[in-house]
Design a protein around this motif. Structure first.
Motif, PDB file in Angstrom:
ATOM      1  N   GLY A 166       0.848  -1.150  -0.148  1.00  0.00           N
ATOM      2  CA  GLY A 166       0.193   0.029  -0.041  1.00  0.00           C
ATOM      3  C   GLY A 166       0.901   1.271   0.014  1.00  0.00           C
ATOM      4  N   GLY A 167       0.202   2.617   0.018  1.00  0.00           N
ATOM      5  CA  GLY A 167       0.798   3.698   0.274  1.00  0.00           C
ATOM      6  C   GLY A 167       1.579   3.976  -0.851  1.00  0.00           C
ATOM      7  N   PHE A 168       2.820   4.841  -0.784  1.00  0.00           N
ATOM      8  CA  PHE A 168       3.615   5.416  -1.701  1.00  0.00           C
ATOM      9  C   PHE A 168       4.275   4.177  -2.428  1.00  0.00           C
ATOM     10  CE2 PHE A 168       7.648   7.035  -3.020  1.00  0.00           C
ATOM     11  CZ  PHE A 168       7.586   8.142  -3.639  1.00  0.00           C
ATOM     12  N   PHE A 169       4.801   3.356  -1.552  1.00  0.00           N
ATOM     13  CA  PHE A 169       5.645   2.267  -1.939  1.00  0.00           C
ATOM     14  C   PHE A 169       4.755   1.549  -3.083  1.00  0.00           C
ATOM     15  CE2 PHE A 169       6.644  -2.279  -1.971  1.00  0.00           C
ATOM     16  CZ  PHE A 169       7.906  -2.468  -2.395  1.00  0.00           C
ATOM     17  N   LYS A 170       3.609   1.304  -3.076  1.00  0.00           N
ATOM     18  CA  LYS A 170       2.912   0.621  -3.833  1.00  0.00           C
ATOM     19  C   LYS A 170       2.477   1.402  -5.150  1.00  0.00           C
ATOM     20  CE  LYS A 170      -1.107  -2.488  -4.952  1.00  0.00           C
ATOM     21  NZ  LYS A 170      -1.550  -1.735  -6.117  1.00  0.00           N
ATOM     22  N   SER A 171       2.035   2.642  -4.865  1.00  0.00           N
ATOM     23  CA  SER A 171       1.791   3.312  -6.281  1.00  0.00           C
ATOM     24  C   SER A 171       2.922   4.165  -6.746  1.00  0.00           C
ATOM     25  CB  SER A 171       0.704   4.539  -5.378  1.00  0.00           C
ATOM     26  OG  SER A 171       1.571   5.320  -4.552  1.00  0.00           O
ATOM     27  N   MET A 172       3.846   4.197  -6.376  1.00  0.00           N
ATOM     28  CA  MET A 172       5.022   4.952  -7.029  1.00  0.00           C
ATOM     29  C   MET A 172       6.171   4.150  -7.326  1.00  0.00           C
ATOM     30  SD  MET A 172       4.077   8.339  -7.291  1.00  0.00           S
ATOM     31  CE  MET A 172       5.578   9.080  -7.733  1.00  0.00           C
ATOM     32  N   ILE A 173       6.290   2.741  -6.733  1.00  0.00           N
ATOM     33  CA  ILE A 173       7.476   1.898  -7.141  1.00  0.00           C
ATOM     34  C   ILE A 173       6.711   0.613  -7.577  1.00  0.00           C
ATOM     35  CG2 ILE A 173       9.316   0.680  -6.433  1.00  0.00           C
ATOM     36  CD1 ILE A 173       9.597   2.761  -4.211  1.00  0.00           C
ATOM     37  N   LEU A 174       6.106   0.058  -6.817  1.00  0.00           N
ATOM     38  CA  LEU A 174       5.411  -1.539  -7.322  1.00  0.00           C
ATOM     39  C   LEU A 174       4.802  -1.534  -8.609  1.00  0.00           C
ATOM     40  CD1 LEU A 174       4.688  -3.627  -4.013  1.00  0.00           C
ATOM     41  CD2 LEU A 174       6.608  -3.671  -5.852  1.00  0.00           C
ATOM     42  N   ASP A 175       3.771  -0.344  -8.531  1.00  0.00           N
ATOM     43  CA  ASP A 175       2.683  -0.518  -9.744  1.00  0.00           C
ATOM     44  C   ASP A 175       3.565   0.160 -10.801  1.00  0.00           C
ATOM     45  OD1 ASP A 175       0.661  -1.230  -8.131  1.00  0.00           O
ATOM     46  OD2 ASP A 175      -0.349   0.731  -8.017  1.00  0.00           O
ATOM     47  N   ARG A 176       4.538   0.890 -10.861  1.00  0.00           N
ATOM     48  CA  ARG A 176       5.152   1.564 -11.940  1.00  0.00           C
ATOM     49  C   ARG A 176       6.111   0.596 -12.548  1.00  0.00           C
ATOM     50  NH1 ARG A 176       6.094   7.989 -11.455  1.00  0.00           N
ATOM     51  NH2 ARG A 176       3.960   8.544 -11.150  1.00  0.00           N
ATOM     52  N   MET A 177       6.814  -0.277 -11.486  1.00  0.00           N
ATOM     53  CA  MET A 177       7.632  -1.254 -11.991  1.00  0.00           C
ATOM     54  C   MET A 177       6.998  -2.481 -12.919  1.00  0.00           C
ATOM     55  SD  MET A 177      10.448  -1.409  -9.123  1.00  0.00           S
ATOM     56  CE  MET A 177      11.269  -2.730  -9.754  1.00  0.00           C
ATOM     57  N   GLN A 178       5.818  -2.527 -12.306  1.00  0.00           N
ATOM     58  CA  GLN A 178       4.916  -3.484 -13.154  1.00  0.00           C
ATOM     59  C   GLN A 178       4.700  -3.245 -14.468  1.00  0.00           C
ATOM     60  OE1 GLN A 178       2.188  -4.489  -9.670  1.00  0.00           O
ATOM     61  NE2 GLN A 178       2.902  -6.797  -9.973  1.00  0.00           N
ATOM     62  N   LYS A 179       4.370  -1.862 -14.500  1.00  0.00           N
ATOM     63  CA  LYS A 179       3.976  -1.246 -15.776  1.00  0.00           C
ATOM     64  C   LYS A 179       4.965  -0.794 -16.753  1.00  0.00           C
ATOM     65  CE  LYS A 179      -0.265   0.731 -13.889  1.00  0.00           C
ATOM     66  NZ  LYS A 179      -0.836   2.347 -13.465  1.00  0.00           N
ATOM     67  N   GLY A 180       6.544  -0.922 -16.257  1.00  0.00           N
ATOM     68  CA  GLY A 180       7.582  -0.785 -16.762  1.00  0.00           C
ATOM     69  C   GLY A 180       8.083   0.837 -17.104  1.00  0.00           C
ATOM     70  N   THR A 181       7.205   1.689 -16.289  1.00  0.00           N
ATOM     71  CA  THR A 181       7.224   3.028 -16.191  1.00  0.00           C
ATOM     72  C   THR A 181       8.127   3.783 -15.152  1.00  0.00           C
ATOM     73  OG1 THR A 181       5.452   3.517 -14.922  1.00  0.00           O
ATOM     74  CG2 THR A 181       5.061   3.364 -17.403  1.00  0.00           C
ATOM     75  N   PHE A 182       8.704   2.887 -14.255  1.00  0.00           N
ATOM     76  CA  PHE A 182       9.369   3.434 -12.962  1.00  0.00           C
ATOM     77  C   PHE A 182      10.865   3.749 -13.546  1.00  0.00           C
ATOM     78  CE2 PHE A 182      12.433   3.359  -9.542  1.00  0.00           C
ATOM     79  CZ  PHE A 182      11.708   4.065  -8.569  1.00  0.00           C
ATOM     80  N   ARG A 183      11.376   4.934 -13.082  1.00  0.00           N
ATOM     81  CA  ARG A 183      12.646   5.453 -13.629  1.00  0.00           C
ATOM     82  C   ARG A 183      13.656   5.516 -12.456  1.00  0.00           C
ATOM     83  NH1 ARG A 183      11.003   3.313 -17.350  1.00  0.00           N
ATOM     84  NH2 ARG A 183      10.789   4.094 -19.432  1.00  0.00           N
TER      85      ARG A 183
END
Length: 295
Positions: A166-183
């Motif tokens: 949950g929280g920032f970790f899920k929305s800003m890191i996990l979800d984006r890593m799964q979508k391939g958009t995390f930098r």
């Protein structure tokens, strides 16, 4: 301190950490009140609808313990908002309480001078961003005024990355890593300190139960390069490793102060908190291994 029937005020009680802390304290028999700006449905806690930035903030009820988690993050660019919440809000809250036995203030490792090889609770602090300046000023205000008022004052400095479902970790890191958009800003080789949200809650409760004027660094036993942490996540999720982005470009998006803090390399010791709390997840690999299969 015995938690049974202890009246505790939690600010930030609807957030990632605060909501879990409030629930755990409630389950332990404490009488929990949360300060929130929005009406809450189906909550077991007492609610005060108000705002830290209200200079006329006042409470009818008296509290034994105040746990102050509410703040804006380093990603906030507006200096007026940082000042009004992270410093003025602390002063407003203190003016609204009386008769408390313990005030627990949540800060972060960013307040310490990064030139030191191993950060401990007595490491000198350094103000080099507006966010850090307000954090240090707020702590100094509380140290002085709690002492004058006879209130025990404890500071908990959280690790750089608090992770969990949950929280920032899920929305800003996990979800984006799964979508391939995390930098990753910069090369990602800077050292960071990690702690599972369950260990944050457990350690904070240990601090409350000890109920003394003191300070603690809340982080696990394995500081590591940020990129190593992210690669471990990508390997377990079966997704591509995140790409990097030059810091100059990242500053245009997030601001120079935020990137300065995000790419700062710091290694901290959890020796002191480990004397009063046994970590459920001593390293990020244990914490993530417990977490990732559940997502």
């Amino acid at each position: 301190m015995n938690l049974q029937d202890t009246c505790i005020l939690v600010t930030g009680g609807t957030g990632f950490i605060g909501s879990r802390l409030a629930k755990k304290l409630h389950d332990s028999g404490a009488d929990i009140t949360i300060l929130t700006r929005r009406k809450q449905e189906n909550t077991p806690f007492k609610i005060i609808l108000d705002d830290l930035t209200n200079p006329n903030l006042r409470f009818e009820q008296k509290f034994d313990v105040v746990c102050h988690l509410a703040s804006v993050t380093p990603l906030e660019k507006n200096k007026k908002i940082i000042q009004s919440v992270n410093y003025d809000g602390v002063k407003n809250l203190f003016s609204a309480i009386s008769g408390a036995k313990l005030y627990v203030y949540i800060s972060g490792l960013a307040v310490f001078d990064p030139k030191y090889d191993k950060i401990i609770e007595t490491t000198p602090k350094k103000s080099d961003t507006e966010f850090i300046k307000t954090r240090i000023k707020a702590q100094e205000f509380l140290e002085e005024n709690c002492k004058k008022s006879g209130i025990n004052f404890s500071v908990a400095y959280l690790g750089d990355v608090v992770y969990g479902n949950g929280g920032f970790f899920k929305s800003m890191i996990l979800d984006r890593m799964q979508k391939g958009t995390f930098r990753i800003p910069g090369n990602g080789k800077y050292i960071k300190n990690f702690i599972h949200v369950e260990d944050v809650v457990g350690a904070l409760i240990a601090v409350i139960q000890k109920s003394e004027t003191d300070s603690y660094i809340l982080t696990d036993s394995k500081p590591a390069p940020f990129v190593e942490f992210l690669n471990y996540i990508s390997d377990n999720l079966g997704v591509k490793k995140p790409k990097t982005v030059p810091t100059a470009l990242a500053k245009l998006v997030l601001g120079s102060d935020a990137i300065k803090l995000l790419t700062r390399s710091v290694s901290a010791s959890n020796h002191k908190i480990s004397q009063i709390y046994d970590f459920k997840f001593p390293t990020y690999k244990e914490g993530l291994s417990n977490l990732l299969p559940k997502l």
